[in-house]
Design a protein around this motif. Structure first.
Motif, PDB file in Angstrom:
ATOM      1  N   HIS A   1      42.572  23.641  30.540  1.00 55.98           N
ATOM      2  CA  HIS A   1      41.266  23.976  29.960  1.00 55.98           C
ATOM      3  C   HIS A   1      40.894  24.982  31.111  1.00 55.98           C
ATOM      4  O   HIS A   1      40.297  25.846  30.731  1.00 55.98           O
ATOM      5  CB  HIS A   1      40.426  22.719  29.749  1.00 55.98           C
ATOM      6  N   ALA A   2      40.802  24.437  32.385  1.00 56.44           N
ATOM      7  CA  ALA A   2      40.605  25.349  33.397  1.00 56.44           C
ATOM      8  C   ALA A   2      41.151  26.767  33.554  1.00 56.44           C
ATOM      9  O   ALA A   2      40.610  27.651  33.891  1.00 56.44           O
ATOM     10  CB  ALA A   2      40.558  24.519  34.700  1.00 56.44           C
ATOM     11  N   LEU A   3      42.596  26.848  33.237  1.00 57.06           N
ATOM     12  CA  LEU A   3      43.050  28.111  33.050  1.00 57.06           C
ATOM     13  C   LEU A   3      42.755  28.879  32.246  1.00 57.06           C
ATOM     14  O   LEU A   3      42.612  30.134  32.163  1.00 57.06           O
ATOM     15  CB  LEU A   3      44.678  27.628  33.114  1.00 57.06           C
ATOM     16  N   LEU A   4      42.565  28.347  30.877  1.00 61.26           N
ATOM     17  CA  LEU A   4      42.066  29.084  29.769  1.00 61.26           C
ATOM     18  C   LEU A   4      40.619  29.618  30.122  1.00 61.26           C
ATOM     19  O   LEU A   4      40.303  30.889  29.723  1.00 61.26           O
ATOM     20  CB  LEU A   4      41.951  28.188  28.382  1.00 61.26           C
ATOM     21  N   GLN A   5      39.702  29.039  30.668  1.00 60.10           N
ATOM     22  CA  GLN A   5      38.413  29.326  31.115  1.00 60.10           C
ATOM     23  C   GLN A   5      38.559  30.556  32.002  1.00 60.10           C
ATOM     24  O   GLN A   5      37.548  31.294  32.044  1.00 60.10           O
ATOM     25  CB  GLN A   5      37.559  28.213  31.727  1.00 60.10           C
ATOM     26  N   THR A   6      39.318  30.363  32.874  1.00 59.10           N
ATOM     27  CA  THR A   6      39.752  31.323  34.116  1.00 59.10           C
ATOM     28  C   THR A   6      39.937  32.764  33.547  1.00 59.10           C
ATOM     29  O   THR A   6      39.638  33.921  33.666  1.00 59.10           O
ATOM     30  CB  THR A   6      40.610  31.137  35.213  1.00 59.10           C
ATOM     31  N   TRP A   7      41.119  32.757  32.567  1.00 62.16           N
ATOM     32  CA  TRP A   7      41.677  33.952  31.946  1.00 62.16           C
ATOM     33  C   TRP A   7      40.539  34.269  30.827  1.00 62.16           C
ATOM     34  O   TRP A   7      40.363  35.580  30.738  1.00 62.16           O
ATOM     35  CB  TRP A   7      42.790  33.481  31.015  1.00 62.16           C
ATOM     36  N   LEU A   8      39.632  33.690  30.332  1.00 64.12           N
ATOM     37  CA  LEU A   8      38.573  34.204  29.525  1.00 64.12           C
ATOM     38  C   LEU A   8      37.601  34.928  30.349  1.00 64.12           C
ATOM     39  O   LEU A   8      36.848  35.837  29.957  1.00 64.12           O
ATOM     40  CB  LEU A   8      37.929  33.056  28.629  1.00 64.12           C
ATOM     41  N   GLN A   9      37.429  34.292  31.516  1.00 62.25           N
ATOM     42  CA  GLN A   9      36.325  34.941  32.444  1.00 62.25           C
ATOM     43  C   GLN A   9      36.906  36.410  32.914  1.00 62.25           C
ATOM     44  O   GLN A   9      36.207  37.276  32.956  1.00 62.25           O
ATOM     45  CB  GLN A   9      36.236  34.277  33.434  1.00 62.25           C
ATOM     46  N   VAL A  10      38.058  36.205  33.230  1.00 64.01           N
ATOM     47  CA  VAL A  10      39.046  37.775  33.658  1.00 64.01           C
ATOM     48  C   VAL A  10      38.652  38.662  32.242  1.00 64.01           C
ATOM     49  O   VAL A  10      38.330  39.849  32.555  1.00 64.01           O
ATOM     50  CB  VAL A  10      40.514  37.333  33.824  1.00 64.01           C
ATOM     51  N   GLN A  11      39.144  38.271  31.340  1.00 63.00           N
ATOM     52  CA  GLN A  11      38.902  39.138  29.947  1.00 63.00           C
ATOM     53  C   GLN A  11      37.479  39.595  29.884  1.00 63.00           C
ATOM     54  O   GLN A  11      37.246  40.763  29.794  1.00 63.00           O
ATOM     55  CB  GLN A  11      39.153  38.270  28.946  1.00 63.00           C
ATOM     56  N   SER A  12      36.278  38.880  30.114  1.00 66.46           N
ATOM     57  CA  SER A  12      34.995  38.986  30.218  1.00 66.46           C
ATOM     58  C   SER A  12      34.730  40.054  31.241  1.00 66.46           C
ATOM     59  O   SER A  12      34.141  40.988  30.848  1.00 66.46           O
ATOM     60  CB  SER A  12      34.056  37.849  30.313  1.00 66.46           C
TER      61      SER A  12
ATOM     62  N   ALA B   1      36.786  42.132  32.818  1.00 65.76           N
ATOM     63  CA  ALA B   1      37.208  43.227  32.267  1.00 65.76           C
ATOM     64  C   ALA B   1      36.659  44.262  31.597  1.00 65.76           C
ATOM     65  O   ALA B   1      36.412  45.402  31.649  1.00 65.76           O
ATOM     66  CB  ALA B   1      38.764  43.215  32.198  1.00 65.76           C
ATOM     67  N   ARG B   2      36.330  43.494  30.434  1.00 64.20           N
ATOM     68  CA  ARG B   2      35.516  44.005  29.515  1.00 64.20           C
ATOM     69  C   ARG B   2      34.243  44.867  29.891  1.00 64.20           C
ATOM     70  O   ARG B   2      33.821  45.975  29.508  1.00 64.20           O
ATOM     71  CB  ARG B   2      35.070  43.033  28.315  1.00 64.20           C
ATOM     72  N   ALA B   3      33.679  43.949  30.588  1.00 65.88           N
ATOM     73  CA  ALA B   3      32.333  44.632  31.326  1.00 65.88           C
ATOM     74  C   ALA B   3      32.700  45.909  32.377  1.00 65.88           C
ATOM     75  O   ALA B   3      31.696  46.840  32.429  1.00 65.88           O
ATOM     76  CB  ALA B   3      31.580  43.640  32.222  1.00 65.88           C
ATOM     77  N   VAL B   4      33.551  45.757  32.756  1.00 67.81           N
ATOM     78  CA  VAL B   4      34.065  47.038  33.864  1.00 67.81           C
ATOM     79  C   VAL B   4      34.310  48.157  32.744  1.00 67.81           C
ATOM     80  O   VAL B   4      33.788  49.344  33.224  1.00 67.81           O
ATOM     81  CB  VAL B   4      35.143  46.656  34.810  1.00 67.81           C
ATOM     82  N   LEU B   5      35.118  47.975  31.736  1.00 70.62           N
ATOM     83  CA  LEU B   5      35.342  49.002  30.965  1.00 70.62           C
ATOM     84  C   LEU B   5      34.104  49.695  30.105  1.00 70.62           C
ATOM     85  O   LEU B   5      34.128  50.878  30.000  1.00 70.62           O
ATOM     86  CB  LEU B   5      36.340  48.527  29.907  1.00 70.62           C
ATOM     87  N   ARG B   6      32.989  48.737  29.896  1.00 70.21           N
ATOM     88  CA  ARG B   6      31.838  49.270  29.451  1.00 70.21           C
ATOM     89  C   ARG B   6      31.075  50.018  30.319  1.00 70.21           C
ATOM     90  O   ARG B   6      30.526  50.881  30.169  1.00 70.21           O
ATOM     91  CB  ARG B   6      30.902  48.185  29.015  1.00 70.21           C
ATOM     92  N   LEU B   7      31.233  49.656  31.630  1.00 70.43           N
ATOM     93  CA  LEU B   7      30.706  50.285  32.849  1.00 70.43           C
ATOM     94  C   LEU B   7      31.053  51.609  32.981  1.00 70.43           C
ATOM     95  O   LEU B   7      30.263  52.746  33.221  1.00 70.43           O
ATOM     96  CB  LEU B   7      30.492  49.658  34.051  1.00 70.43           C
ATOM     97  N   VAL B   8      32.353  51.763  32.894  1.00 70.64           N
ATOM     98  CA  VAL B   8      33.084  53.086  33.260  1.00 70.64           C
ATOM     99  C   VAL B   8      32.730  54.191  32.032  1.00 70.64           C
ATOM    100  O   VAL B   8      32.655  55.004  32.277  1.00 70.64           O
ATOM    101  CB  VAL B   8      34.599  52.896  33.051  1.00 70.64           C
ATOM    102  N   LYS B   9      32.675  53.482  30.727  1.00 70.04           N
ATOM    103  CA  LYS B   9      32.399  54.134  29.785  1.00 70.04           C
ATOM    104  C   LYS B   9      30.906  54.862  29.718  1.00 70.04           C
ATOM    105  O   LYS B   9      30.653  55.924  29.426  1.00 70.04           O
ATOM    106  CB  LYS B   9      32.808  53.330  28.306  1.00 70.04           C
ATOM    107  N   LYS B  10      29.996  53.857  30.244  1.00 70.63           N
ATOM    108  CA  LYS B  10      28.482  54.209  30.183  1.00 70.63           C
ATOM    109  C   LYS B  10      28.442  55.398  31.321  1.00 70.63           C
ATOM    110  O   LYS B  10      27.549  56.542  31.385  1.00 70.63           O
ATOM    111  CB  LYS B  10      27.811  52.852  30.639  1.00 70.63           C
ATOM    112  N   HIS B  11      29.073  55.366  32.426  1.00 69.85           N
ATOM    113  CA  HIS B  11      28.829  55.962  33.679  1.00 69.85           C
ATOM    114  C   HIS B  11      29.828  57.233  33.675  1.00 69.85           C
ATOM    115  O   HIS B  11      30.191  57.574  34.608  1.00 69.85           O
ATOM    116  CB  HIS B  11      28.805  55.321  34.714  1.00 69.85           C
ATOM    117  N   ASN B  12      30.397  57.519  32.564  1.00 66.06           N
ATOM    118  CA  ASN B  12      31.655  58.473  32.556  1.00 66.06           C
ATOM    119  C   ASN B  12      31.236  59.920  33.066  1.00 66.06           C
ATOM    120  O   ASN B  12      31.787  60.445  33.657  1.00 66.06           O
ATOM    121  CB  ASN B  12      32.177  58.621  31.029  1.00 66.06           C
TER     122      ASN B  12
END
Length: 103
Positions: A12-23, A25-36
Motif C-alpha cells: 500500500h505504501a509503495l502504491l501510494q508513493t508511485w501514485l504521488q510520483v505520477q501526480s 509528474a503530471r503537474a510538471v507536464l501541465r506546468l511546462v505546457k502552460k509556460h511553454n
C-alpha cells in the motif's frame, strides 16, 4: 497473518508513493505546457548565454523529458501492481473472451 499484514502495508505504501510520483509528474507536464512561451518563470537561466546547459529551451526540454519518463513509468508500475497476476483473464484485452474460448 503478521507477514501478510506487513506485505499489504508495504504494498500500500509503495502504491501510494508511485501514485504521488505520477501526480507530481503530471503537474510538471501541465506546468511546462502552460509556460511553454515564458522561459523565465519556469526555468532560470540567461537565454543569451553561449553555454547550452543554461539555455532555457534545453532545460525545459530536459525537464519535460524527465517528467514524461516519470509519468510513463509510474503508470506502468501502478498497472503492474494493481493487476492480479493469478487471474485467468488478467492478460486478455477482453475479459469475457476467456468464457467464449472455454465453451
Amino acid at each position: 497473518e503478521a507477514e501478510l499484514t506487513g506485505t499489504l502495508n508495504t504494498s500500500h505504501a509503495l502504491l501510494q508513493t508511485w501514485l504521488q510520483v505520477q501526480s507530481q509528474a503530471r503537474a510538471v507536464l501541465r506546468l511546462v505546457k502552460k509556460h511553454n512561451n515564458n522561459s523565465s518563470s519556469l526555468v532560470g537561466g540567461n537565454s543569451s548565454s553561449s553555454n547550452n546547459n543554461n539555455d532555457p529551451n534545453i532545460r525545459r526540454a530536459q525537464l519535460e523529458s524527465f517528467a514524461r519518463t516519470c509519468y510513463e513509468n509510474s503508470c506502468h508500475i501502478v498497472e503492474r501492481m494493481t493487476t492480479d497476476r493469478f487471474a485467468q483473464t488478467a492478460n486478455l484485452s477482453d475479459p469475457y473472451l476467456y468464457d467464449s474460448i472455454s465453451n
